[in-house]
Write a protein that holds these residues in place. Structure first.
Motif, short mmCIF file in Angstrom:
data_model
loop_
_atom_site.label_atom_id
_atom_site.label_comp_id
_atom_site.label_asym_id
_atom_site.label_seq_id
_atom_site.Cartn_x
_atom_site.Cartn_y
_atom_site.Cartn_z
N MET A 322 0.85 -1.18 0.00
CA MET A 322 0.00 0.00 0.00
C MET A 322 0.89 1.23 0.00
SD MET A 322 -3.01 -0.76 2.80
CE MET A 322 -4.09 -2.19 2.68
N THR A 323 0.36 2.34 -0.45
CA THR A 323 1.08 3.59 -0.31
C THR A 323 0.99 4.06 1.14
OG1 THR A 323 -0.89 4.90 -0.87
CG2 THR A 323 0.55 4.22 -2.69
N THR A 324 1.93 4.89 1.53
CA THR A 324 1.93 5.39 2.91
C THR A 324 0.69 6.22 3.19
OG1 THR A 324 4.36 5.45 2.83
CG2 THR A 324 3.28 6.69 4.59
N LYS A 325 0.23 6.99 2.20
CA LYS A 325 -0.96 7.82 2.41
C LYS A 325 -2.19 6.97 2.69
CE LYS A 325 0.41 11.88 -0.29
NZ LYS A 325 0.05 12.77 -1.43
N VAL A 326 -2.38 5.89 1.92
CA VAL A 326 -3.55 5.04 2.13
C VAL A 326 -3.45 4.32 3.46
CG1 VAL A 326 -4.81 3.05 1.24
CG2 VAL A 326 -3.96 4.78 -0.34
N TRP A 327 -2.28 3.76 3.76
CA TRP A 327 -2.11 3.02 5.01
C TRP A 327 -2.32 3.93 6.22
CZ3 TRP A 327 0.96 3.11 9.35
CH2 TRP A 327 0.99 1.95 10.12
N LEU A 328 -1.67 5.09 6.21
CA LEU A 328 -1.80 6.02 7.33
C LEU A 328 -3.23 6.54 7.44
CD1 LEU A 328 -0.47 7.64 9.59
CD2 LEU A 328 0.13 9.38 7.89
N GLY A 329 -3.86 6.83 6.30
CA GLY A 329 -5.24 7.31 6.34
C GLY A 329 -6.19 6.28 6.92
N LEU A 330 -6.03 5.02 6.56
CA LEU A 330 -6.89 3.97 7.09
C LEU A 330 -6.69 3.80 8.60
CD1 LEU A 330 -6.59 1.26 4.29
CD2 LEU A 330 -8.62 2.58 4.88
N VAL A 331 -5.44 3.79 9.05
CA VAL A 331 -5.17 3.60 10.48
C VAL A 331 -5.75 4.75 11.30
CG1 VAL A 331 -3.36 3.44 12.22
CG2 VAL A 331 -3.13 2.18 10.09
N VAL A 332 -5.46 5.98 10.91
CA VAL A 332 -5.92 7.15 11.67
C VAL A 332 -7.44 7.26 11.63
CG1 VAL A 332 -5.86 9.67 11.77
CG2 VAL A 332 -3.76 8.39 11.37
N THR A 333 -8.05 7.03 10.45
CA THR A 333 -9.50 7.16 10.32
C THR A 333 -10.23 6.12 11.14
OG1 THR A 333 -9.22 8.06 8.09
CG2 THR A 333 -11.40 7.22 8.67
N ILE A 334 -9.79 4.87 11.11
CA ILE A 334 -10.48 3.81 11.86
C ILE A 334 -10.27 4.00 13.36
CG2 ILE A 334 -10.49 1.33 12.29
CD1 ILE A 334 -9.90 0.90 9.35
N LYS A 335 -9.08 4.37 13.77
CA LYS A 335 -8.86 4.62 15.20
C LYS A 335 -9.74 5.74 15.71
CE LYS A 335 -4.15 2.91 16.01
NZ LYS A 335 -2.78 3.29 16.43
N ASN A 336 -9.86 6.80 14.95
CA ASN A 336 -10.69 7.93 15.39
C ASN A 336 -12.17 7.61 15.32
OD1 ASN A 336 -8.80 9.86 16.23
ND2 ASN A 336 -8.39 10.48 14.13
N ALA A 337 -12.59 6.73 14.40
CA ALA A 337 -13.99 6.30 14.37
C ALA A 337 -14.34 5.55 15.65
CB ALA A 337 -14.25 5.44 13.13
N LEU A 338 -13.46 4.66 16.08
CA LEU A 338 -13.70 3.92 17.33
C LEU A 338 -13.64 4.86 18.53
CD1 LEU A 338 -11.56 0.74 16.56
CD2 LEU A 338 -14.05 0.94 16.52
N SER A 339 -12.68 5.78 18.53
CA SER A 339 -12.59 6.74 19.63
C SER A 339 -13.80 7.66 19.67
CB SER A 339 -11.30 7.55 19.49
OG SER A 339 -11.25 8.61 20.42
N LEU A 340 -14.28 8.03 18.50
CA LEU A 340 -15.41 8.96 18.43
C LEU A 340 -16.70 8.32 18.94
CD1 LEU A 340 -16.08 11.82 17.48
CD2 LEU A 340 -16.65 10.88 15.25
N VAL A 341 -16.96 7.07 18.58
CA VAL A 341 -18.19 6.44 19.03
C VAL A 341 -18.16 6.21 20.54
CG1 VAL A 341 -17.41 4.06 18.66
CG2 VAL A 341 -19.84 4.60 18.50
N ASN A 342 -16.99 5.94 21.11
CA ASN A 342 -16.88 5.80 22.57
C ASN A 342 -17.10 7.14 23.26
OD1 ASN A 342 -16.30 3.04 22.42
ND2 ASN A 342 -14.10 3.41 22.18
N TYR A 343 -16.56 8.21 22.69
CA TYR A 343 -16.74 9.54 23.28
C TYR A 343 -18.19 10.00 23.22
CZ TYR A 343 -16.90 14.65 23.12
OH TYR A 343 -17.25 15.95 23.32
#
Length: 435
Positions: A322-343
């Protein structure tokens, strides 16, 4: 009808900012009434002296989208030339957050695409896979999260698969030839087992590569079902399609988790819920990809002096997965989605989160309305864009609610009456306002 003070419940005031741009035709106009030149770069006072005399070729639009409800609100539009530097983009975001918070709403997340200047803004704020959020600029007790537009990440992953033809992933070798064999078999027999798979998914034109719909269909569950069916029948070209089928199903589950718009599909804070588990498993999968890239990097650079690296820098760029942009975007977006629903569940009493409300689809639809209103011109000039932008903002105000007994003309008359009354109270002096 709710009273004005009760119109928005506390949970309905939380939302995110969507930031994206639309291409414009570079053109300037001289207004003889005000002796001003329109069409030059305007970033709301954040542009430098060297940029003020340049022609704008893109409109940067900022939109507030709540996590609940079907409405969105445009906060402003800026005219820029080429890329906006990360420090200027950071200042625009901070001002937009401050004005939104002062209006009684809460900004919990910022959504951008994977453009270079947006990722440079992430670096400026220290956003990476180890630290996907930062301190909120208005309230130090809260976090400000950053994320990429998930549908565009899927589009980038699709184009990556088309360009590389073959990816070595934890499942095994995923190759484009399995999609081609599936499609060729159906074209030969004249029977469509999977109607959504077409030649455009495998050999798209330059314009079709911009369509997110084709990317989502490319990783659709029915495509995996068709491959598995023909593999069981003994089709020679699909006998080794097991890793490809597994990869498609994995991506399809993540797409369902990040694109929900019904309550039973929504993301829940319960760790034992279906889509919560899917996202956690996909995060582990992405970390496995990074570890595989690290092992390849270590084997290639064995015996050499290691280059200085920061702890958060991924190894994906040293491999073809994967490109770094796609990999980093997926990791940050999914982590924040889980953090957001808990908040939201803990502090705002949300039962779940419709993940369809945490992407840029509404802003893309807004750009589609602007392009449609300009006729055959896909790149309107700045003056035409401003006129269409203001008309759409006016339309959102005069459009009567569903089921009401008034017409749009009556609403317009009421607004005109209020404007005249305000004009009289100010002593007949019109004040200049910024839209």
């Amino acid at each position: 009808m709710k009273a004005k003070s009760e119109k928005y419940q506390p949970g309905e005031r939380h939302g995110c900012l969507l930031i994206d741009e639309i291409a414009l035709e570079s053109r300037t106009f001289f207004d003889s009434n005000t002796c001003q030149v329109h069409g030059l770069v305007d970033l709301g006072g954040f542009e430098g002296e060297a940029d003020r005399d340049k022609r704008g070729d893109h409109a940067l639009v900022v939109v507030f989208q709540p996590f609940k409800g079907q409405w969105v609100q445009c906060l402003g539009a800026f005219l820029r030339c080429r890329a906006v530097k990360s420090d200027k983009l950071h200042k625009i975001i901070i001002e937009a957050i401050g004005l939104t918070e002062n209006s009684g709403f809460f900004v919990d997340c910022i959504f951008t695409d994977a453009a270079t200047w947006n990722r440079s803004m992430w670096d400026l704020l220290g956003i990476n896979q180890l630290s996907p959020s930062c301190e909120h600029p208005v309230d130090s007790s809260r976090e400000l999260r950053f994320a990429s537009d998930f549908p565009h990440l899927m589009k980038s992953l699709w184009t990556r698969m088309l360009d590389k033809k073959e990816l070595k992933l934890p499942e095994g070798i995923v190759t484009l030839s399995h999609w081609k064999a599936r499609l060729t078999l159906e074209e030969t027999k004249g029977i469509k087992g999977v109607f959504s798979l077409k030649r455009d998914h495998i050999e798209p034109t330059n314009y079709q590569k911009m369509k997110v719909r084709l990317a989502l269909q490319f990783f659709g569950g029915r495509v995996a079902d068709g491959m598995q069916h023909y593999m069981r029948l003994g089709v020679p070209d699909l006998q080794d399609a097991g890793p490809t089928i597994q990869f498609i199903r994995r991506i399809n589950d993540v797409v369902d988790a990040m694109n929900s718009q019904l309550p039973f599909q929504a993301l829940k804070p319960d760790p034992d819920s279906k889509y919560h588990k899917v996202l956690l498993q996909f995060l582990s999968y992405l970390e496995t990809i990074n570890q595989m890239a690290k092992e390849k990097y270590d084997s290639v650079h064995r015996g050499r002096k290691p280059k200085p690296r920061k702890p958060w820098q991924p190894f994906v760029k040293y491999d073809d997965k994967m490109t770094t942009k796609v990999w980093l975007g997926l990791v940050v977006t999914i982590k924040n989605a889980l953090s957001l629903v808990n908040y939201l569940a803990k502090d705002c009493h949300y039962l779940n989160l419709m993940t369809r409300r945490i992407n840029q689809d509404s802003l893309e639809h807004f750009f589609g309305h602007i392009r449609g209103a300009c006729g055959s011109n896909q790149h309107p000039d700045p003056r035409l864009f401003v006129n269409i932008y203001r008309l759409l903002m006016t339309y959102s105000r005069i459009k009567p609610p569903r089921g009401s007994n008034v017409t749009g003309g009556q609403v317009m008359d009421a607004l005109e009456l209020l404007r005249n009354e305000r004009f009289k109270r100010r002593g007949g002096q019109e004040t200049e306002t910024r839209g």
